[in-house]
Design a protein around this motif. Structure first.
Motif, short mmCIF file in Angstrom:
data_model
loop_
_atom_site.label_atom_id
_atom_site.label_comp_id
_atom_site.label_asym_id
_atom_site.label_seq_id
_atom_site.Cartn_x
_atom_site.Cartn_y
_atom_site.Cartn_z
N GLU A 33 -33.41 -13.42 -34.45
CA GLU A 33 -32.78 -12.54 -33.48
C GLU A 33 -32.13 -11.31 -34.13
O GLU A 33 -31.57 -10.46 -33.44
CB GLU A 33 -31.73 -13.31 -32.69
N SER B 245 -25.69 -23.46 -25.44
CA SER B 245 -26.79 -22.98 -24.59
C SER B 245 -27.70 -22.00 -25.32
O SER B 245 -28.90 -21.93 -25.04
CB SER B 245 -26.23 -22.32 -23.32
N SER B 246 -27.16 -21.26 -26.30
CA SER B 246 -27.97 -20.29 -27.03
C SER B 246 -28.77 -20.92 -28.16
O SER B 246 -29.51 -20.23 -28.87
CB SER B 246 -27.08 -19.18 -27.61
#
Length: 315
Positions: free
Chosen positions: A206, A259-260
């Motif tokens: 990312e 959640s990520s």
């Protein structure tokens, strides 16, 4: 000390030879490739003096430890009189089934049969054996003569006494057994390592950090504490009221992060091209072997430091 048979003398098998001979065991060496025995002895001739120089042979001379490593002319010769058999052949389930069938037929009736496999569940290669109750995994973190942890992994039919005997053997040899109650993919160490690697790949994929940034976060951050205490002790000491206090303070933060983390970065293709390019810029491919030798020297120094610190400061 009892006799131990080492079956399979690749990187892991030859490292076991150092660790278990240092602990006082007579070691029988056998491999399908006869030349592997000579390679193991040459490796011992190189490594033992280095361990001696760091004070990691418990006061014994390198030649004395080396003298406990014995060639076996056949598998049957290696197994004769051995109370423990440590198999370290290639990571292939069919090959494991074949070698364990041979071991079960030829080993002493009371001998423990242990595999060094890092990924194959013991149930997958021992189920059909008459002596399956004496079979389990004893997976080292390589090299075992420098890294104390060893995973003891039973299948559901492994006798509890065999687990206890194996745990006791490795603890007496200076290891730190992780004695699992049952098998699961990845065991303990690779599940923990895998979770960390997955996040490392995500952060780089990312663009939040480079490979070196991630390495610094571990090398100069978390690993400093983790080199002498684990994550539960770490958080127990990181809040005034201990582990419960830490959980109450920070559970929400970790819940927000969770959640990520629910996706996998691709460990191949353009992503791997980028990671490999960053690593090769820092370490050319032709220097990998030299750097691995540096790593082992650093591990020796760390192991020596941890011994001294345990004596002077306490465990």
């Amino acid at each position: 000390m009892g006799k131990i048979a080492l079956v399979g003398l690749g990187l892991v098998g030859r490292a076991w030879a150092i660790s278990l001979a240092r602990a006082g065991h007579e070691i029988a060496l056998w491999d399908e490739r006869p030349e592997a025995i000579g390679e193991t002895l040459s490796f011992a001739n190189k490594v033992l003096p280095e361990l001696d120089a760091q004070g990691l042979l418990d006061g014994e001379a390198a030649l004395s430890v080396r003298g406990r490593l014995r060639r076996a002319g056949s598998l049957e010769e290696a197994l004769e009189g051995a109370a423990h058999v440590q198999e370290s052949t290639p990571e292939d389930v069919e090959a494991k089934r074949a070698i364990f069938a041979r071991l079960d037929r030829a080993a002493e009736a009371e001998a423990v049969l242990a595999s060094s496999t890092s990924a194959i569940l013991p149930s997958l290669f021992t189920e059909a054996l008459e002596g399956r109750a004496r079979c389990l995994v004893a997976h080292p973190i390589n090299p075992p003569y420098l890294v104390a942890a060893v995973e003891i992994v039973p299948s559901r039919w492994t006798d509890a006494g065999v687990v206890q005997r194996t745990t006791a053997l490795f603890r007496a040899a200076g290891h730190a057994p992780i004695t699992m109650t049952r098998e699961i993919d990845g065991f303990v160490v690779n599940r923990l390592q895998g979770a960390l690697l997955e996040e490392a790949f995500r952060l780089v994929a990312e663009g939040f950090a480079t490979t070196e940034d991630v390495d610094v976060a571990l090398r100069e951050g978390l690993a400093l504490r983790w080199s002498f205490m684990g994550p539960f002790e770490t958080i127990d000491l990181n809040a005034p009221g201990g582990v419960r206090d830490y959980a109450q303070r920070y559970q929400r933060t970790y819940a927000q992060i969770f959640s990520s983390t629910q996706w996998r970065a691709d460990w191949s293709g353009p992503m791997m091209d980028r990671i490999e390019a960053e690593r090769r810029a820092r370490l050319p491919a032709e220097q990998l072997g030299e750097r691995a030798a540096w790593r082992d020297r650093r591990l020796m120094a760390l192991a020596a430091h941890k011994r001294r610190a345990a004596e002077e400061i306490g465990e």
